[in-house]
Motif scaffolding. Structure first.
Motif, PDB file in Angstrom:
ATOM      1  N   UNK A 174      66.012  53.517  19.404  1.00 32.64           N
ATOM      2  CA  UNK A 174      66.395  52.086  19.365  1.00 32.64           C
ATOM      3  C   UNK A 174      66.632  51.792  17.554  1.00 32.64           C
ATOM      4  N   UNK A 175      67.531  50.876  17.537  1.00 34.98           N
ATOM      5  CA  UNK A 175      67.755  50.437  16.195  1.00 34.98           C
ATOM      6  C   UNK A 175      67.995  48.837  15.996  1.00 34.98           C
ATOM      7  N   UNK A 176      67.287  48.415  15.325  1.00 37.97           N
ATOM      8  CA  UNK A 176      67.031  46.887  15.171  1.00 37.97           C
ATOM      9  C   UNK A 176      67.673  46.282  13.943  1.00 37.97           C
ATOM     10  N   UNK A 177      68.530  45.472  13.646  1.00 33.23           N
ATOM     11  CA  UNK A 177      69.050  45.201  12.328  1.00 33.23           C
ATOM     12  C   UNK A 177      69.075  43.426  12.149  1.00 33.23           C
ATOM     13  N   UNK A 195      69.054  36.778  10.483  1.00 34.44           N
ATOM     14  CA  UNK A 195      69.744  36.873  11.454  1.00 34.44           C
ATOM     15  C   UNK A 195      70.113  38.279  12.109  1.00 34.44           C
ATOM     16  N   UNK A 196      69.772  38.439  13.478  1.00 36.37           N
ATOM     17  CA  UNK A 196      69.921  39.784  14.132  1.00 36.37           C
ATOM     18  C   UNK A 196      71.416  40.176  14.561  1.00 36.37           C
ATOM     19  N   UNK A 197      71.727  41.073  14.630  1.00 29.69           N
ATOM     20  CA  UNK A 197      73.126  42.034  14.850  1.00 29.69           C
ATOM     21  C   UNK A 197      72.934  42.709  16.239  1.00 29.69           C
ATOM     22  N   UNK A 198      74.155  42.916  16.670  1.00 34.01           N
ATOM     23  CA  UNK A 198      74.128  43.868  17.801  1.00 34.01           C
ATOM     24  C   UNK A 198      73.647  45.228  17.693  1.00 34.01           C
ATOM     25  N   UNK A 199      72.795  45.935  18.460  1.00 32.82           N
ATOM     26  CA  UNK A 199      72.394  47.283  18.210  1.00 32.82           C
ATOM     27  C   UNK A 199      73.285  48.340  18.266  1.00 32.82           C
ATOM     28  N   UNK A 200      73.409  49.299  17.784  1.00 32.30           N
ATOM     29  CA  UNK A 200      74.339  50.288  17.872  1.00 32.30           C
ATOM     30  C   UNK A 200      74.109  50.974  19.088  1.00 32.30           C
ATOM     31  N   UNK A 201      75.237  51.819  19.651  1.00 29.48           N
ATOM     32  CA  UNK A 201      74.884  52.882  20.916  1.00 29.48           C
ATOM     33  C   UNK A 201      74.899  54.071  20.452  1.00 29.48           C
ATOM     34  N   UNK A 247      79.043  42.812  10.472  1.00 27.95           N
ATOM     35  CA  UNK A 247      80.208  41.614  10.533  1.00 27.95           C
ATOM     36  C   UNK A 247      80.773  41.347   9.168  1.00 27.95           C
ATOM     37  N   UNK A 248      81.196  40.323   9.051  1.00 24.38           N
ATOM     38  CA  UNK A 248      81.998  39.753   7.733  1.00 24.38           C
ATOM     39  C   UNK A 248      81.275  38.440   7.337  1.00 24.38           C
ATOM     40  N   UNK A 249      81.629  38.245   6.062  1.00 27.07           N
ATOM     41  CA  UNK A 249      80.995  36.851   5.498  1.00 27.07           C
ATOM     42  C   UNK A 249      82.166  36.001   5.028  1.00 27.07           C
ATOM     43  N   UNK A 250      82.170  34.912   5.145  1.00 29.73           N
ATOM     44  CA  UNK A 250      83.371  33.942   4.611  1.00 29.73           C
ATOM     45  C   UNK A 250      83.208  33.517   3.258  1.00 29.73           C
ATOM     46  N   UNK A 251      82.304  33.768   2.654  1.00 26.05           N
ATOM     47  CA  UNK A 251      82.202  33.489   1.063  1.00 26.05           C
ATOM     48  C   UNK A 251      81.444  34.558   0.339  1.00 26.05           C
ATOM     49  N   UNK A 252      81.610  34.454  -1.060  1.00 25.31           N
ATOM     50  CA  UNK A 252      80.791  35.218  -1.816  1.00 25.31           C
ATOM     51  C   UNK A 252      79.357  35.053  -1.677  1.00 25.31           C
ATOM     52  N   UNK A 253      78.482  35.940  -1.449  1.00 22.35           N
ATOM     53  CA  UNK A 253      76.887  35.664  -1.408  1.00 22.35           C
ATOM     54  C   UNK A 253      76.323  36.952  -1.538  1.00 22.35           C
TER      55      UNK A 253
END
Length: 623
Positions: free
Chosen positions: A340-343, A354-360, A370-376
């Motif tokens: 398992x991988x939790x990110x 914020x949790x993202x989908x685990x890879x298979x 994912x992507x970010x809509x602003x500089x951060x």
């Protein structure tokens, strides 16, 4: 069931030999054991196994015992008490325990990998934040050494740290919520020249710890048998690549006396924090041997150790742009089958994870953020488990930027970026000194001119309890300079003197001279007058058994003196107004000196920063 007394091992052997006293040295015992075995008429698996078991019992005490750098204290067991320290005008981080416990697990895994069973490190996290009695501005008075001693002194006293004897070597490791100077460590910004400027270590698109505003420090207190470590906010609150190196470097390295290796390298006690995570660094073999570690037969590392050492998660691309997809590239050790991988990630230090989908797949090569809509700025954390049960945890950080050199700007100012009343920032960050002169290193009681029995314990200078004791320091001062000393009175504090010059005129700074109930501090002499002149401060500036820092800054026509960050003398005048009484004179008119009056002082540190002109080392005056 009757009570049965089982005598100690050596006693049992004495009884077996007829009760007479025998040689119980390891060499004799091995001869006895195997001689008896080989003379036995029955040589079978049972008595061989018994012999091996007995041998293991005897050999175990022969294993090396690691010790502190000076050899004074055993470090086979180390206990690190980790404390989250917050000024009373700040709000603790909601997830501070997650962050601190992540680092403590990393420290323990690294220490185990480096020392095996020869030294065990255990971390204890204090269950609640220690809220300071001081505000942020009060803690920040003075330089980075001042905030270090102020912070560690307060925590040590309130926890009554290591006052009871323990089997483990005690280390107090403080995770401070603030830095020495104002810094938003999530955006890595501070005020300078009227605008927000980047401050931090940024190399090849990656962020590493290190900021002039930080202030991480550590000390091995040999005489007290413990270590003090401070990690400033910049060193832990945001998980840059290498933050865990800073924490081991200060909290577990310098606190047992480990110095920086020479020449520098990528080890944790050198430049490891600027190259990668703690798992990618190491301790030099030579340093470990000096601590008493004995090299062991090289065996293949188990999968848990290899997972700790080889797992990495780096953003791709390293400096993404807004609306560009970001992945974390995952590196696994060979033969790792992933269960398992939790990110998770966050875009605000106080925001949610914020949790993202685990890879298979059983060996994923990347995980998509994912992507970010602003500089951060973005912090991320990964928890992974292998099918065979091994686990790994890694935190990291990157910045989304519109252009590689264009800094993300906060939507709201953090407390460190909010200007003080009147629109001004609290203080401008002082430039770091280009170099320091270690005056203590050149002050050798065996060769320097002195009166009284001055002695040295490792790197610490000890003054005698005598009237008018002094020791000459073979160094000629530059035109302008800043002198810093870390001192500790062992008796009821009485006079401590530091002999200096302004131009061609010698004088002393006197601390805590006690002719009556209160201590007096002053410059001597001013216009021919000693203590009692216009520079005199009434009141104790030292406490018995408490470490204090003094800073004396001498400029053309001005002397400023601070004790533990508090300004006690601010004199302006001509150099001709200053003089030295005959009582305190030393043979070389150009040399510095130190004096003590009816009080023993430990001098832990004494350095000089040239501000204008150059000083020089002098020949030692003859006794």
């Amino acid at each position: 069931m009757p009570n049965v007394f089982t005598p100690p091992f050596h006693t049992q052997l004495a009884v077996a030999c007829g009760g007479s006293a025998i040689d119980s040295s390891p060499t004799f015992m091995l001869h006895l054991l195997f001689g008896s075995l080989m003379n036995s008429r029955v040589l079978n698996s049972s008595n061989v196994c018994a012999a091996v078991l007995l041998l293991s019992v005897m050999v175990r005490p022969l294993m090396a015992e690691t010790r502190t750098w000076d050899g004074k204290h055993p470090t086979g067991n180390i206990e690190v008490t980790c404390v989250y320290f917050v000024p009373h005008d700040r709000r603790p981080l909601v997830d501070w325990q997650d962050r601190v416990r992540y680092y403590t697990r990393r420290l323990e895994q690294f220490h185990t990998r480096e020392f095996g069973k020869q030294s065990t490190l255990k971390s204890i996290v204090h269950p609640e934040p220690v809220t300071s009695l001081r505000s942020t501005s009060e803690l920040r008075k003075g330089d980075a050494d001042a905030i270090y001693f102020r912070t560690l002194g307060e925590v040590d006293e309130r926890l009554k740290f290591a006052q009871e004897k323990s089997e483990a070597f005690p280390i107090l490791l403080v995770f401070s919520d603030i830095n020495w100077r104002p810094l938003d460590d999530f955006f890595r910004l501070h005020w300078g020249e009227g605008k927000l400027q980047f401050e931090g270590n940024y190399n090849g698109g990656q962020h590493f710890p290190g900021a002039a505003s930080g202030g991480a420090r550590a000390a091995y207190l040999s005489d007290r048998g413990k270590g003090w470590g401070l990690v400033s906010g910049d060193g832990w609150r945001v998980p840059y690549r290498g933050s865990d190196c800073v924490i081991y470097h200060e909290g577990c390295g310098h606190t047992v006396g480990l110095p920086h290796p020479e020449p520098g390298n990528g080890s944790v006690m050198s430049q490891g924090q600027y190259r990668g995570w703690l798992s990618e660094s190491w301790l030099d073999k030579e340093q470990k041997v000096r601590l008493g570690w004995e090299p062991e037969e090289v065996v293949e590392s188990n999968l848990q150790t290899r997972l700790f050492s080889e797992f990495r998660a780096l953003p791709q691309p390293l400096v993404p742009k807004p609306n560009e997809v970001v992945e974390l590239k995952l590196d696994w050790p060979e033969q790792a089958e992933v269960k398992s991988v939790r990110t998770r990630f966050q875009t605000s230090l106080e925001g949610p994870w914020i949790e993202v989908a685990s890879p298979t797949g059983n060996r994923p090569e990347s995980v998509r953020l994912g992507s970010f809509d602003r500089a951060t700025p973005v912090s991320y954390r990964i928890d992974a488990e292998l099918a065979s049960g091994e686990t790994v945890e890694l935190w990291g950080y990157f910045q989304v930027r519109v252009e590689p050199n264009k800094l993300p700007q906060p939507l709201a100012l953090s407390p460190d970026l909010i200007p003080a009343s009147g629109g001004e920032v609290d203080e401008e960050i002082e430039a770091l000194p280009e170099r320091e002169v270690d005056l203590l290193a050149m002050t050798n009681p065996n060769t320097c001119w002195k009166t009284g029995e001055w002695t040295r314990e490792d790197t610490v200078l000890l003054s005698p309890k005598a009237f008018g004791a002094r020791i000459e320091i073979p160094y000629a001062l530059p035109e302008e300079y800043r002198l810093m000393a870390v001192v500790e009175p062992l008796d009821v504090p009485n006079g401590l003197l530091l002999g200096q010059r302004m131009g061609e005129h010698r004088f002393v700074t006197l601390f805590n001279y006690r002719p009556g109930a209160k201590g007096l501090s002053a410059l001597e002499n001013v216009n021919g007058l000693n203590v009692g002149n216009s520079t005199t401060l009434a009141g104790d500036v030292f406490q018995q058994g408490k470490i204090s820092q003094v800073i004396i800054e001498v400029r053309n026509g001005q002397v400023r003196v601070r004790v533990d960050g508090r300004l006690i003398i601010n004199w302006r005048g001509d150099a001709e107004s200053l003089s030295l009484s005959d009582y305190w004179k030393t043979p070389n008119e150009r040399a510095m000196f130190m004096g003590a009056y009816d009080c023993r002082y430990r001098i832990h540190r004494m350095v000089l920063q040239p501000l204008k002109g150059e000083g020089r080392e002098l020949e030692v005056s003859k006794p």
